[in-house]
Design a protein around this motif. Sequence first.
Motif, PDB file in Angstrom:
ATOM      1  N   UNK A 102      -5.750 -51.407 -82.932  1.00  0.00           N
ATOM      2  CA  UNK A 102      -6.257 -52.548 -82.497  1.00  0.00           C
ATOM      3  C   UNK A 102      -6.632 -52.840 -80.988  1.00  0.00           C
ATOM      4  N   UNK A 103      -6.064 -51.815 -80.378  1.00  0.00           N
ATOM      5  CA  UNK A 103      -5.886 -51.801 -78.922  1.00  0.00           C
ATOM      6  C   UNK A 103      -5.233 -52.886 -78.045  1.00  0.00           C
ATOM      7  N   UNK A 104      -4.313 -53.559 -78.882  1.00  0.00           N
ATOM      8  CA  UNK A 104      -2.964 -54.235 -78.430  1.00  0.00           C
ATOM      9  C   UNK A 104      -2.073 -53.579 -77.767  1.00  0.00           C
ATOM     10  N   UNK A 105      -1.237 -54.450 -76.936  1.00  0.00           N
ATOM     11  CA  UNK A 105      -0.282 -53.638 -76.163  1.00  0.00           C
ATOM     12  C   UNK A 105       1.084 -53.319 -76.878  1.00  0.00           C
ATOM     13  N   UNK A 106       1.680 -52.440 -76.923  1.00  0.00           N
ATOM     14  CA  UNK A 106       2.865 -51.987 -77.670  1.00  0.00           C
ATOM     15  C   UNK A 106       4.036 -52.310 -76.574  1.00  0.00           C
ATOM     16  N   UNK A 107       5.056 -52.720 -77.317  1.00  0.00           N
ATOM     17  CA  UNK A 107       6.271 -52.978 -76.913  1.00  0.00           C
ATOM     18  C   UNK A 107       7.551 -52.557 -77.533  1.00  0.00           C
ATOM     19  N   UNK A 108       8.605 -52.331 -76.997  1.00  0.00           N
ATOM     20  CA  UNK A 108       9.907 -51.941 -77.755  1.00  0.00           C
ATOM     21  C   UNK A 108      10.307 -53.092 -78.603  1.00  0.00           C
ATOM     22  N   UNK A 109      11.056 -52.694 -79.708  1.00  0.00           N
ATOM     23  CA  UNK A 109      11.285 -53.779 -80.598  1.00  0.00           C
ATOM     24  C   UNK A 109      12.718 -53.254 -81.133  1.00  0.00           C
ATOM     25  N   UNK A 110      13.608 -54.339 -81.511  1.00  0.00           N
ATOM     26  CA  UNK A 110      14.829 -53.728 -82.134  1.00  0.00           C
ATOM     27  C   UNK A 110      14.751 -53.343 -83.625  1.00  0.00           C
TER      28      UNK A 110
END
Length: 265
Positions: free
Chosen positions: A203-211
């Motif tokens: 989707x082109x969205x930004x990716x971030x770390x997740x628990x």
Amino acid sequence: MSDATPRDPHAPVQRSAEFRFYAELNDFLPPERRRRAFTHTFTGNPSVKDTIEALGVPHTEIDLVLVNGRSVGFEHRLDGGERVAVYPTFERLDVAPATRLRPRPLRVTRFVLDVHLGTLARYLRLAGFDTVWRNDLDDDEIIDLSLRERRIILTRDRGLLRHGRVTHGYWLRATDPLEQLEEVVHALHLGGSLAPFARCLECNGLIEPVEAAAVAALVPAGVWSETRQFTRCRGCGRVYWAGSHQPRLEAVLERARNAGAERRA
């Protein structure tokens, strides 16, 4: 008595000018006109833009036109007898005080791709570039997105780039998606702008770390038993982890890095 047929005073006057296209602009010309000066014949007083596009070169690929050594705008009219030099886009170079033929460069590089470039879109997102692609976008929607969000149009369709509303676009020479990725990074000087794994491939969205605990129910049990490092898309919620596909993705990124390094060399 003379047998010569008198010239019709109302017939269009034939004129000609000498043209020379530089660098990658030659890709749009037939072989006999590449990398050399040639004479082009026309009638009336056409604009520089109309004449150049009649020769097959989209205006979005051009940033500088010299007529008899003087920089001119696309609206400049030809009278005949001129020497016209045409140069490609200088996206990251300053050609002042010459007349730039496009709006200011796009310092933040964003893309919108035509419907045939879905695989390239995924590769560009993998490399961290803000890339809009949908398989239902028509030409007008692509142009609207480009203008509204200041995006560079990537396409294999020369006709799209000749549209009068288009300001920033690039015609892809390669047909293979990996080669297209290398071409874009190389041609637009993007070697220093790569941000691998920063965007969602879907989707082109930004990716971030997740628990890890937050996505335990979203990943296969086998994956959960082997890794605790996950990222998630802010937009669609898709979860990512380093799986068996990682070496293939790293190989794609390595090709992009190499293409950028070649440009800086």
